[in-house]
Scaffold this motif. Structure first.
Motif, PDB file in Angstrom:
ATOM      1  N   ILE A  41     -17.399 -53.456 -20.668  1.00  0.00           N
ATOM      2  CA  ILE A  41     -16.123 -53.892 -20.114  1.00  0.00           C
ATOM      3  C   ILE A  41     -15.480 -52.681 -19.450  1.00  0.00           C
ATOM      4  O   ILE A  41     -15.425 -51.619 -20.058  1.00  0.00           O
ATOM      5  N   GLY A  42     -14.964 -52.865 -18.224  1.00  0.00           N
ATOM      6  CA  GLY A  42     -14.296 -51.757 -17.549  1.00  0.00           C
ATOM      7  C   GLY A  42     -15.266 -50.960 -16.705  1.00  0.00           C
ATOM      8  O   GLY A  42     -16.448 -51.267 -16.622  1.00  0.00           O
ATOM      9  N   ARG A  43     -14.747 -49.931 -16.048  1.00  0.00           N
ATOM     10  CA  ARG A  43     -15.591 -49.129 -15.163  1.00  0.00           C
ATOM     11  C   ARG A  43     -15.518 -47.663 -15.563  1.00  0.00           C
ATOM     12  O   ARG A  43     -14.606 -47.222 -16.218  1.00  0.00           O
ATOM     13  N   ASN A  44     -16.506 -46.912 -15.092  1.00  0.00           N
ATOM     14  CA  ASN A  44     -16.524 -45.463 -15.238  1.00  0.00           C
ATOM     15  C   ASN A  44     -16.296 -45.040 -16.688  1.00  0.00           C
ATOM     16  O   ASN A  44     -16.928 -45.542 -17.588  1.00  0.00           O
ATOM     17  N   ASP A  45     -15.358 -44.116 -16.894  1.00  0.00           N
ATOM     18  CA  ASP A  45     -15.163 -43.551 -18.238  1.00  0.00           C
ATOM     19  C   ASP A  45     -14.528 -44.533 -19.202  1.00  0.00           C
ATOM     20  O   ASP A  45     -14.522 -44.317 -20.406  1.00  0.00           O
ATOM     21  N   GLU A  46     -13.955 -45.602 -18.669  1.00  0.00           N
ATOM     22  CA  GLU A  46     -13.209 -46.500 -19.545  1.00  0.00           C
ATOM     23  C   GLU A  46     -14.078 -47.614 -20.118  1.00  0.00           C
ATOM     24  O   GLU A  46     -13.579 -48.495 -20.793  1.00  0.00           O
ATOM     25  N   THR A  47     -15.364 -47.562 -19.838  1.00  0.00           N
ATOM     26  CA  THR A  47     -16.201 -48.667 -20.296  1.00  0.00           C
ATOM     27  C   THR A  47     -16.304 -48.693 -21.814  1.00  0.00           C
ATOM     28  O   THR A  47     -16.288 -47.665 -22.472  1.00  0.00           O
ATOM     29  N   SER A  48     -16.391 -49.859 -22.354  1.00  0.00           N
ATOM     30  CA  SER A  48     -16.612 -49.987 -23.791  1.00  0.00           C
ATOM     31  C   SER A  48     -17.487 -51.209 -24.020  1.00  0.00           C
ATOM     32  O   SER A  48     -17.440 -52.174 -23.266  1.00  0.00           O
ATOM     33  N   ARG A  49     -18.305 -51.139 -25.018  1.00  0.00           N
ATOM     34  CA  ARG A  49     -19.179 -52.272 -25.321  1.00  0.00           C
ATOM     35  C   ARG A  49     -18.404 -53.216 -26.222  1.00  0.00           C
ATOM     36  O   ARG A  49     -17.903 -52.825 -27.244  1.00  0.00           O
ATOM     37  N   ASN A 117     -10.695 -52.080 -13.222  1.00  0.00           N
ATOM     38  CA  ASN A 117     -11.270 -52.883 -12.138  1.00  0.00           C
ATOM     39  C   ASN A 117     -10.178 -53.462 -11.243  1.00  0.00           C
ATOM     40  O   ASN A 117     -10.351 -54.513 -10.661  1.00  0.00           O
ATOM     41  N   GLU A 118      -9.063 -52.751 -11.139  1.00  0.00           N
ATOM     42  CA  GLU A 118      -7.918 -53.304 -10.413  1.00  0.00           C
ATOM     43  C   GLU A 118      -8.212 -53.528  -8.940  1.00  0.00           C
ATOM     44  O   GLU A 118      -7.519 -54.276  -8.269  1.00  0.00           O
ATOM     45  N   ASN A 119      -9.228 -52.869  -8.416  1.00  0.00           N
ATOM     46  CA  ASN A 119      -9.489 -52.961  -6.978  1.00  0.00           C
ATOM     47  C   ASN A 119     -10.299 -54.186  -6.595  1.00  0.00           C
ATOM     48  O   ASN A 119     -10.564 -54.397  -5.421  1.00  0.00           O
ATOM     49  N   ARG A 120     -10.716 -54.976  -7.559  1.00  0.00           N
ATOM     50  CA  ARG A 120     -11.519 -56.153  -7.237  1.00  0.00           C
ATOM     51  C   ARG A 120     -10.633 -57.262  -6.679  1.00  0.00           C
ATOM     52  O   ARG A 120      -9.627 -57.631  -7.274  1.00  0.00           O
ATOM     53  N   ARG A 121     -11.022 -57.797  -5.515  1.00  0.00           N
ATOM     54  CA  ARG A 121     -10.205 -58.819  -4.856  1.00  0.00           C
ATOM     55  C   ARG A 121     -10.917 -60.164  -4.727  1.00  0.00           C
ATOM     56  O   ARG A 121     -10.310 -61.214  -4.806  1.00  0.00           O
ATOM     57  N   LEU A 122     -12.225 -60.121  -4.472  1.00  0.00           N
ATOM     58  CA  LEU A 122     -12.978 -61.343  -4.234  1.00  0.00           C
ATOM     59  C   LEU A 122     -14.257 -61.268  -5.064  1.00  0.00           C
ATOM     60  O   LEU A 122     -14.980 -60.274  -5.001  1.00  0.00           O
ATOM     61  N   THR A 123     -14.483 -62.314  -5.882  1.00  0.00           N
ATOM     62  CA  THR A 123     -15.653 -62.359  -6.770  1.00  0.00           C
ATOM     63  C   THR A 123     -16.700 -63.318  -6.215  1.00  0.00           C
ATOM     64  O   THR A 123     -16.349 -64.360  -5.663  1.00  0.00           O
ATOM     65  N   THR A 124     -17.971 -62.962  -6.389  1.00  0.00           N
ATOM     66  CA  THR A 124     -19.066 -63.893  -6.094  1.00  0.00           C
ATOM     67  C   THR A 124     -19.914 -64.027  -7.355  1.00  0.00           C
ATOM     68  O   THR A 124     -20.130 -63.047  -8.062  1.00  0.00           O
ATOM     69  N   VAL A 125     -20.348 -65.228  -7.665  1.00  0.00           N
ATOM     70  CA  VAL A 125     -21.341 -65.405  -8.731  1.00  0.00           C
ATOM     71  C   VAL A 125     -22.446 -66.285  -8.163  1.00  0.00           C
ATOM     72  O   VAL A 125     -22.184 -67.386  -7.662  1.00  0.00           O
ATOM     73  N   PHE A 126     -23.667 -65.763  -8.222  1.00  0.00           N
ATOM     74  CA  PHE A 126     -24.821 -66.479  -7.682  1.00  0.00           C
ATOM     75  C   PHE A 126     -25.760 -66.831  -8.834  1.00  0.00           C
ATOM     76  O   PHE A 126     -26.015 -66.017  -9.716  1.00  0.00           O
TER      77      PHE A 126
END
Ligand code: OGA
Ligand code: MN
Length: 200
Positions: A41-49, A117-126
């Motif tokens: 969960i999260g990105r870069n240094d802030e990730t946690s399982r 992940n505040e910069n995420r604007r548009l999600t795709t799921v395939f």
């Protein structure tokens, strides 16, 4: 593409069936390396399982995984350009991972633009599940910000679901069968701690 743009404008999401042919999906699945990692969960240094929140395994896409992956990323680039042209979203780059959900795996209700992940604007799921049957479950359930149910989406092969990342909390119901998807995000550029926030 026009239907995608119209639907994003009017309802904020679009279900694009047969985005890829069965042959293209099979080629894409063949590119997935064996080396799965627990999702974080999260990105870069802030990730946690967080096994209580999600239990799938992931691998980040790169064009070095093969031509089918490169072609998928090219198609996402077309969507990025069209979305920017119509909505001035300023989408800057695309990041995406393969995800494997094994029997019993799930992803609890979440927004894709959480901390880190505040910069995420548009999600795709395939989706890449050739023989998906109702008894396999693992549907994606989508809500609005008032928690109204919007859609329950079976993870059927060839289907691309696109939505505004900040508008739709969603969850993956526990799956009864192995389930493959590619989750991806178009991000705007951001500055974080005086550093340009380039993906990974
Ligand atoms: C995600 C996600 C949905 C899916 O990875 O953020 O919501 O159906 N995935 O795989
Ligand atoms: Mn999500």
């Amino acid at each position: 593409m026009n239907q995608l743009i119209d639907a994003l404008a009017t309802q904020g999401y679009y279900i694009w069936d047969d985005f890829l042919t069965p042959t293209e999906v099979a080629a894409l699945r063949d590119c997935i390396p064996e080396d799965w990692k627990n999702a974080r969960i999260g990105r870069n240094d802030e990730t946690s399982r967080e096994e209580t929140i999600r239990s799938d395994k992931i691998q980040w896409l790169s064009s070095s995984m093969g031509n089918p992956v490169g072609q998928f990323l090219d198609k996402m680039e077309q969507i990025r350009l069209e979305a920017n042209r119509h909505f001035y979203l300023g989408l800057f780059e695309y990041e995406a991972h393969f995800a494997k959900y094994e029997k019993g795996d799930f992803y609890q209700k979440h927004l894709d633009c959480f901390k880190g992940n505040e910069n995420r604007r548009l999600t795709t799921v395939f989706y890449m599940n050739e023989q998906w049957d109702e008894s396999d479950a693992g549907e994606l359930v989508v809500y609005d910000l008032d928690d109204n149910h919007i859609a329950t989406i079976p993870p059927k092969s060839g289907r691309l679901f696109v939505f505004l990342s900040e508008q739709f909390p969603h969850e993956v119901l526990p799956t009864n069968a192995e389930r493959f998807s590619i989750a991806g995000w178009f991000r705007i550029n951001g500055v974080k701690d005086n550093q340009l926030d380039i993906a990974r």
